[in-house]
Design a protein around this motif. Structure first.
Motif, PDB file in Angstrom:
ATOM      1  N   GLY A 222       0.805  -1.216  -0.016  1.00 13.64           N
ATOM      2  CA  GLY A 222      -0.008   0.122  -0.025  1.00 13.64           C
ATOM      3  C   GLY A 222       0.889   1.235   0.127  1.00 13.64           C
ATOM      4  O   GLY A 222       1.988   1.085   0.064  1.00 13.64           O
ATOM      5  N   VAL A 223       0.131   2.511  -0.317  1.00 16.00           N
ATOM      6  CA  VAL A 223       0.974   3.683  -0.338  1.00 16.00           C
ATOM      7  C   VAL A 223       0.321   4.669   0.573  1.00 16.00           C
ATOM      8  O   VAL A 223      -1.269   4.937   0.581  1.00 16.00           O
ATOM      9  N   ILE A 224       0.986   5.211   1.343  1.00 14.84           N
ATOM     10  CA  ILE A 224       0.425   6.537   2.196  1.00 14.84           C
ATOM     11  C   ILE A 224       1.004   7.877   1.615  1.00 14.84           C
ATOM     12  O   ILE A 224       2.156   7.903   1.601  1.00 14.84           O
ATOM     13  N   MET A 225       0.064   8.653   1.157  1.00 18.82           N
ATOM     14  CA  MET A 225       0.556   9.902   0.309  1.00 18.82           C
ATOM     15  C   MET A 225       0.340  11.126   1.387  1.00 18.82           C
ATOM     16  O   MET A 225      -0.954  11.193   1.737  1.00 18.82           O
ATOM     17  N   VAL A 226       1.182  11.875   1.661  1.00 19.39           N
ATOM     18  CA  VAL A 226       1.072  13.307   2.374  1.00 19.39           C
ATOM     19  C   VAL A 226       1.166  14.385   1.742  1.00 19.39           C
ATOM     20  O   VAL A 226       2.156  14.615   0.839  1.00 19.39           O
ATOM     21  N   THR A 227       0.431  15.284   1.844  1.00 22.59           N
ATOM     22  CA  THR A 227       0.301  16.485   1.362  1.00 22.59           C
ATOM     23  C   THR A 227       0.591  17.540   2.353  1.00 22.59           C
ATOM     24  O   THR A 227      -0.405  17.473   3.379  1.00 22.59           O
ATOM     25  N   THR A 228       1.438  18.308   2.284  1.00 24.48           N
ATOM     26  CA  THR A 228       1.867  19.445   3.316  1.00 24.48           C
ATOM     27  C   THR A 228       1.203  20.828   3.025  1.00 24.48           C
ATOM     28  O   THR A 228       0.742  21.058   1.825  1.00 24.48           O
ATOM     29  N   ARG A 229       1.251  21.678   3.995  1.00 26.55           N
ATOM     30  CA  ARG A 229       0.474  22.958   3.605  1.00 26.55           C
ATOM     31  C   ARG A 229       1.398  23.679   2.839  1.00 26.55           C
ATOM     32  O   ARG A 229       2.613  23.544   2.665  1.00 26.55           O
ATOM     33  N   LYS A 230       0.627  24.470   2.121  1.00 21.88           N
ATOM     34  CA  LYS A 230       1.335  25.451   0.819  1.00 21.88           C
ATOM     35  C   LYS A 230       0.900  26.846   1.101  1.00 21.88           C
ATOM     36  O   LYS A 230       0.004  27.150   1.906  1.00 21.88           O
ATOM     37  N   GLY A 231       1.683  27.610   0.464  1.00 26.11           N
ATOM     38  CA  GLY A 231       1.230  29.054   0.363  1.00 26.11           C
ATOM     39  C   GLY A 231      -0.245  29.007  -0.072  1.00 26.11           C
ATOM     40  O   GLY A 231      -0.572  28.503  -1.045  1.00 26.11           O
ATOM     41  N   VAL A 232      -0.792  30.412   0.105  1.00 30.39           N
ATOM     42  CA  VAL A 232      -2.055  30.605  -0.290  1.00 30.39           C
ATOM     43  C   VAL A 232      -2.374  31.979  -0.627  1.00 30.39           C
ATOM     44  O   VAL A 232      -1.483  32.850  -0.199  1.00 30.39           O
ATOM     45  N   GLU A 233      -3.161  32.206  -1.437  1.00 30.53           N
ATOM     46  CA  GLU A 233      -3.159  33.767  -1.979  1.00 30.53           C
ATOM     47  C   GLU A 233      -4.016  34.648  -0.970  1.00 30.53           C
ATOM     48  O   GLU A 233      -5.042  34.058  -0.319  1.00 30.53           O
ATOM     49  N   GLY A 234      -3.384  35.709  -0.554  1.00 31.30           N
ATOM     50  CA  GLY A 234      -4.116  36.525   0.486  1.00 31.30           C
ATOM     51  C   GLY A 234      -2.969  37.097   1.290  1.00 31.30           C
ATOM     52  O   GLY A 234      -1.727  36.911   1.146  1.00 31.30           O
ATOM     53  N   LYS A 235      -3.337  38.206   2.327  1.00 34.48           N
ATOM     54  CA  LYS A 235      -2.471  38.648   3.265  1.00 34.48           C
ATOM     55  C   LYS A 235      -1.976  37.545   4.189  1.00 34.48           C
ATOM     56  O   LYS A 235      -2.442  36.387   4.399  1.00 34.48           O
ATOM     57  N   PRO A 236      -0.568  37.689   4.476  1.00 33.28           N
ATOM     58  CA  PRO A 236      -0.094  36.788   5.161  1.00 33.28           C
ATOM     59  C   PRO A 236      -0.909  36.260   6.568  1.00 33.28           C
ATOM     60  O   PRO A 236      -1.603  37.097   7.329  1.00 33.28           O
ATOM     61  N   SER A 237      -0.957  35.137   6.833  1.00 34.90           N
ATOM     62  CA  SER A 237      -1.653  34.549   7.940  1.00 34.90           C
ATOM     63  C   SER A 237      -0.913  33.754   8.819  1.00 34.90           C
ATOM     64  O   SER A 237      -0.462  32.668   8.200  1.00 34.90           O
ATOM     65  N   PHE A 238      -0.868  34.117  10.205  1.00 31.14           N
ATOM     66  CA  PHE A 238       0.137  33.430  11.005  1.00 31.14           C
ATOM     67  C   PHE A 238      -0.688  32.292  11.708  1.00 31.14           C
ATOM     68  O   PHE A 238      -1.836  32.636  12.023  1.00 31.14           O
ATOM     69  N   TYR A 239       0.022  31.454  12.163  1.00 31.40           N
ATOM     70  CA  TYR A 239      -0.779  30.306  13.021  1.00 31.40           C
ATOM     71  C   TYR A 239       0.371  29.981  14.218  1.00 31.40           C
ATOM     72  O   TYR A 239       1.580  29.731  13.752  1.00 31.40           O
ATOM     73  N   LEU A 240       0.076  29.649  15.320  1.00 33.67           N
ATOM     74  CA  LEU A 240       0.736  29.169  16.423  1.00 33.67           C
ATOM     75  C   LEU A 240      -0.109  28.217  17.130  1.00 33.67           C
ATOM     76  O   LEU A 240      -1.200  28.181  17.388  1.00 33.67           O
ATOM     77  N   ASP A 241       0.409  26.667  17.044  1.00 35.87           N
ATOM     78  CA  ASP A 241      -0.148  25.916  17.758  1.00 35.87           C
ATOM     79  C   ASP A 241       0.961  25.320  18.703  1.00 35.87           C
ATOM     80  O   ASP A 241       1.991  24.906  18.567  1.00 35.87           O
ATOM     81  N   MET A 242       0.378  24.981  19.917  1.00 34.78           N
ATOM     82  CA  MET A 242       1.108  24.570  21.131  1.00 34.78           C
ATOM     83  C   MET A 242       0.343  23.841  22.134  1.00 34.78           C
ATOM     84  O   MET A 242      -0.720  23.952  22.253  1.00 34.78           O
ATOM     85  N   HIS A 243       1.006  22.634  22.315  1.00 34.20           N
ATOM     86  CA  HIS A 243       0.097  21.856  23.539  1.00 34.20           C
ATOM     87  C   HIS A 243       1.541  21.441  24.566  1.00 34.20           C
ATOM     88  O   HIS A 243       2.819  21.093  24.108  1.00 34.20           O
ATOM     89  N   TYR A 244       1.237  21.189  25.581  1.00 32.33           N
ATOM     90  CA  TYR A 244       2.060  20.718  26.684  1.00 32.33           C
ATOM     91  C   TYR A 244       1.305  19.808  27.561  1.00 32.33           C
ATOM     92  O   TYR A 244       0.325  19.821  27.858  1.00 32.33           O
ATOM     93  N   GLY A 245       2.021  18.470  27.776  1.00 31.29           N
ATOM     94  CA  GLY A 245       1.447  17.389  28.404  1.00 31.29           C
ATOM     95  C   GLY A 245       2.212  16.715  29.219  1.00 31.29           C
ATOM     96  O   GLY A 245       3.646  16.840  28.952  1.00 31.29           O
ATOM     97  N   VAL A 246       1.625  15.838  29.972  1.00 29.68           N
ATOM     98  CA  VAL A 246       2.614  14.812  30.823  1.00 29.68           C
ATOM     99  C   VAL A 246       1.999  13.610  30.527  1.00 29.68           C
ATOM    100  O   VAL A 246       0.821  12.924  30.362  1.00 29.68           O
TER     101      VAL A 246
END
Length: 1010
Positions: A222-246
């Motif tokens: 079998g095959v697992i195909m991964v597509t990653t995020r790319k640039g999009v048309e529009g003004k810069p959009s910032f994102y922050l994802d954070m998690h802390y766990g035990v």
């Protein structure tokens, strides 16, 4: 007077033009919402024909000053239909944007291209990045567990561990069963552990050969195909994802304390007829050594932080992201760290030319001790450190630990000595050029390269805990430096055309060239002047230098093509053909072809379905066939190879060279032929959707490394690669989803089921069985591969009468050494004697069914996600029984589970499972591999539970979401071992021992876009 009149005229003209301008400019304001009346943030408002523009705020409100009543405003937002409004005399323009059904027509990635999901003729499942990001994992494939029908995933508990992935079971018994991973069109080698899950846009799983044959010889699993995020048309959009766990690590066993341990060993000695070992077990009260707490941390941290930006124009789109992931081990040292960055840019020069690139530099560090079982196994009487009166002041810091009579090396001392680092410095890069010379024709060339340099350092200090048992005379430093360089070049030419608005046609041809290079250098030296950190170098050693190294290169040249045809969105055809040439085979078997074909019929688009289309919205039937291959064997198997060893000749030890691998010039490709039958449906305005599939996979010419016959004159451990036989895998998979909305409440659920049944249909040549794990698994014609193979335990002899009755027809004892309280074994073949011929199938490691249940609930700003996973019908071998329930043999003095005195047979009717305690095992209760070790491995686990709240109206912030989450919160199972998620190679699958357990994780997190 003339001057005054002139000034009045000039003043009047200025006023006239000012008024004219004032009358022409209009200030427009309004609110922009979606079809659910929710405000849309960041909508682009553009005055057509000008550079004048604005964007909506957190409340969906905007304002803009336009030239006049003839101006037109364009309202555009990603995934929504663009609306153009003429201003006229209006100063307030409120707009409702609706989702673009064409944009939302889900597009999935297929080999060397994309297709609308509605046009698929093969078995392909898609998981969006949002679902991947709902779990906090180091490896994105672990988040697929229970979310894709046909995919079985066994989690890895160790930091940075790689989950075991099986797509529709397995199609080989000796080679790797891992699927091929393709990231942004580039085939990758060792999975996607290097990839930040937060960067994933979607994952597609190609499950049948009609979908994966385009990847030929690398697609049999079998095959697992991964597509990653790319640039999009529009003004810069910032994102922050954070998690802390035990992470929470609990002792899987309740172990005996010092008093109970002494009583267990005394009982075992007494029942064997020997003197008791401990005169007064009660004297150990309050003196139990808590090894577990001394070396294992109950709670350890896990951190994942990502920061990124996307943006661009119609011509130039870009994205940048950074990620840091850290997962500590439950030891006092060790763990996994990863730092990755990703840069992408796509540029459209004009309507003919476009190009782009991606860069993915990364750093990984991993490693931890591996002796956590010893913290349970070591006896609870021995103290951690030597008493003061046993120290003479000359010991180094590693020699102050006590020796245990259990023969288990002091686990605290082992962790203290452990000093190993594994580091990877890598860069993956890819660049493409796309040319559209004429309408409907696209040429694309993509080059990628992956560079990975790894450095592993291991230092073993000198120490003496016991001069006869637990010591190392010389300290030793070892450095290993493997380097990997893999590259690929892909060229494709695609033609797409629609005729008469009904005939949709595409044709793709291409070729690929891939090459894998590896170089390894290693060296070691002993006897550094001392154990200090600054002497952990090869140059610091003084004796026993050793060095080694090797290199290898393999390559594949391929030619491929694909044809798709769709008539009026009702009848579909897809055909692919690929030819691979591999450097791993000689010329007569170097090339192999891998064709596929699939058809589909969208019945719901037929006129006769119109009367029920309001209920049955979509119905599609699919049939697919294809052939894929497996060439994942070592290079050079067509050549004989030499091994190195030593031999004692008189008083001398001499180095030797011997044939270790016998050449086989006739070895050829392992191939898999696959049939797939599927139904896709949608009901009640597609609120209820699902699919059902039945598949058959036939593997032939399976590759296996067999021992070369001893009569040939070759050494007994000489091996030869050969094609050994055929195998069939078949099963069904089902997925059903329901999604709906009632006011402020949203609900979504997906249930999927998977089965696979494997049968060895043929063993070629002498048809000898194939064994695994010391003949504890067996593979024969007509049976599933690698079933558990051993004796059948038929309960416990409860009294002497039962012992005396266990005889053959001549009155001879079948188990002459058996005593009351021992295990009774069955004479399976009825020949009147108990021997190896009585071994039989005693269990199967393969689950009858795996299931996943996924829930998504929402109410106003709250959201809840729950993911369940179950494995049903598989057996596991609980190998820990051999020591934890047994007081005989080499493991007789290791610690035992608490309550063993009651669990073990100690009188008629007290137990029919655990035999009597004894320091002698003449009946081979524990040394015979039998059904005594087999347990039901079925389990149900809550993989993920996450509750979030989204704040929508914060100035300067498009979205702020806070959440709390728990992973692996509970597991229901009848398995008494450490961990029911147990994997292994095919011939050794399902052997549960001291597996690094999948731990509970409690975490908090935040998602921000601005």
């Amino acid at each position: 007077m003339y001057i005054v009149m002139k000034r009045n005229i000039i003043f009047s003209l200025v006023v006239f033009f000012f008024c004219l301008t004032a009358n022409a400019q209009i200030k427009v304001r309004g609110t922009i919402v979606d079809d659910k009346n929710e405000p849309l943030i960041g909508v682009n408002i553009q005055e057509e024909g000008t550079t004048n523009g604005s964007i909506s705020d957190v409340n969906g409100q905007y304002s803009i000053t336009v030239a006049g009543i003839d101006s037109k405003l364009s309202f555009s937002f990603i995934s929504y239909k663009t609306i153009v409004e003429k201003v006229g005399n209006r100063t307030v323009i409120n707009v409702t944007l609706v989702e673009d059904s064409e944009l939302l027509q889900e597009v999935v990635v297929v080999g060397y291209g994309v297709q609308k999901k509605s046009d698929l003729t093969s078995s392909i499942s898609s998981v969006k990045g949002k679902e991947v990001r709902s779990m906090n994992v180091s490896n994105a494939t672990e988040s697929l567990q229970g979310k894709v029908a046909g995919v079985t995933i066994v989690g890895a508990g160790n930091p940075g561990g790689q989950p075991k992935v099986l797509i529709r079971g397995f199609s080989t018994i000796n080679l790797s069963t891992d699927p091929l991973y393709v990231v942004d069109g580039v085939p990758m080698g060792e999975g996607i552990n290097f990839l930040n899950p937060n960067e994933i846009e979607s994952i597609e799983v190609l499950k049948d050969a009609s979908a994966s044959a385009i990847y030929g010889s690398r697609a049999s699993n079998g095959v697992i195909m991964v597509t990653t995020r790319k640039g999009v048309e529009g003004k810069p959009s910032f994102y922050l994802d954070m998690h802390y766990g035990v992470q929470e690590m609990k002792n899987p066993y309740n172990m005996a304390d010092a008093v109970e341990y002494a009583e267990i060993l005394n009982t075992a000695a007494r029942q064997a007829g020997y003197p008791e070992e401990f005169e007064n077990p009660a004297s150990f009260a309050g003196k139990t050594t808590n090894w577990w707490d001394a070396g294992i941390r109950q709670f350890t941290p896990q951190l994942n932080a990502s920061l990124g930006v996307q943006g661009g124009t119609e011509k130039n789109k870009y994205s940048v992201s950074l990620n840091y992931f850290q997962q500590d081990s439950f030891y006092q040292k060790g763990g996994y760290k990863r730092f990755t960055a990703r840069f992408t840019n796509d540029y459209k020069f004009n309507k003919y030319f476009s190009a782009g690139f991606s860069l993915n530099p990364r750093y990984e560090s991993w490693g931890n001790p591996t002796n956590w079982s010893d913290f349970d196994r070591v006896d609870p009487i021995t103290p951690i450190f030597k008493p003061e009166d046993e120290l003479n002041g000359t010991e180094n810091e590693y020699s102050v630990y006590s020796r245990s009579p259990s023969q288990i090396w002091n686990p605290v001392g082992y962790v203290h000595r452990w000093n190993q680092s594994n580091n990877s410095y890598a860069l993956s890069s890819s660049a493409y050029l796309e040319i559209k010379p004429i309408r409907d024709l696209i040429f694309r060339s993509q080059f990628s390269i992956d560079l990975d340099t790894r450095i592993s350092n291991t230092f073993a200090p000198d120490f003496v805990i016991d001069a006869a048992h637990e010591f190392q005379t010389n300290n030793k430093f070892t450095r290993n430096k493997p380097t990997y360089r893999n590259w690929s070049l892909q060229n494709t030419l695609t033609y797409l055309k629609t005729f008469a608005n009904k005939h949709n046609f595409s044709f793709m041809v291409g070729n690929t060239l891939e090459e894998w290079n590896s170089t390894t250098l290693w060296g070691s030296y002993e006897k550094m002047p001392n154990n200090s950190d600054n002497l952990h170098e090869l140059d610091a050693g003084t004796v026993n230098p050793q060095t080694g190294g090797n290199s290898s290169t393999t390559s594949i040249l391929s030619y491929l093509g694909r044809l798709t045809y769709n008539y009026n969105d009702k009848y579909y055809l897809t055909a692919t053909y690929r030819v691979d040439g591999s450097s791993k085979f000689l010329s007569k078997n170097k090339w192999a072809s891998f064709p596929s074909a699939s058809i589909a019929w969208r019945m719901s688009n037929e006129p006769f379905m119109e009367s029920i289309k309001s209920v049955l919205n979509s119905l599609k039937l699919r049939i697919g066939w294809g052939r894929v291959g497996n060439q994942n064997l070592p290079s050079g198997v067509y050549m004989s190879q030499l091994g190195q060893g030593y031999y004692v000749l008189g008083d001398n030890v001499v180095n030797t060279v011997y044939p270790s691998l016998v050449k086989n010039e006739d070895v050829k490709w392992e191939t898999v032929e696959d049939y797939n039958f599927g139904i896709d449906y949608g009901l009640f305005d597609n609120r209820l959707t699902g699919s059902f599939e039945y598949y058959i996979k036939n593997t032939k010419d399976m590759l296996f490394q067999k021992a070369y016959p001893s009569y040939s004159g070759y050494p007994g451990d000489a091996k030869i690669w050969t094609n050994v036989g055929s195998m069939r895998t078949k099963g069904f998979e089902m997925a059903i989803s329901y999604n709906d909305r009632w006011g402020d409440f949203t609900f979504g659920t997906t249930l999927n089921l998977t089965t696979f049944n494997v049968n060895m249909t043929e063993l070629t040549g002498d048809k000898d069985p194939l064994y695994g794990n010391g003949e504890k698994t067996k593979t024969i014609e007509g049976e599933e591969p690698a079933f558990f193979y051993g004796y059948v335990a038929d309960g416990i002899f409860q009294n002497q009468t039962e012992v005396n009755r266990h005889t053959n027809n001549k009155g001879q004892f079948l188990q002459p050494n058996a005593q009351v309280g021992d295990i009774r074994f069955k004479d399976i073949n009825g020949d009147g004697q108990l021997n190896a011929d009585d071994r039989t199938k005693i269990g199967s490691p393969w689950a009858y069914m795996t299931m996943g249940l996924n829930l998504n609930l929402g109410y106003k700003n709250f959201d809840l996600v729950a993911n369940f996973y179950a494995s049903i019908g598989n057996d596991l071998v609980n190998q820990n029984i051999q020591e934890l329930y047994n007081a005989a043999g080499s493991g007789g003095k290791v610690n035992k589970v608490s309550g063993l005195l009651d669990m073990a047979w100690h009188g008629e009717g007290t137990s029919n499972y655990v035999p009597r305690l004894s320091t002698q095992d003449h009946n081979e209760n524990f040394t015979k591999f039998s059904s005594f070790y087999i347990e039901d491995g079925s389990y149900l686990r809550l993989k993920n539970l996450q509750l979030g709240y989204t704040f929508k109206k914060i100035p300067g912030v498009n979205k702020l979401r806070l959440y709390i989450a728990g992973q692996n919160l509970f597991t229901l199972t009848g398995y008494n071992g450490v961990e029911p998620e147990v994997s292994g190679s095919v011939l050794s699958f399902g052997f549960g021992g001291w597996t690094y357990p999948v731990q509970r994780i409690y975490s908090v997190g935040v998602n921000v876009t601005f």
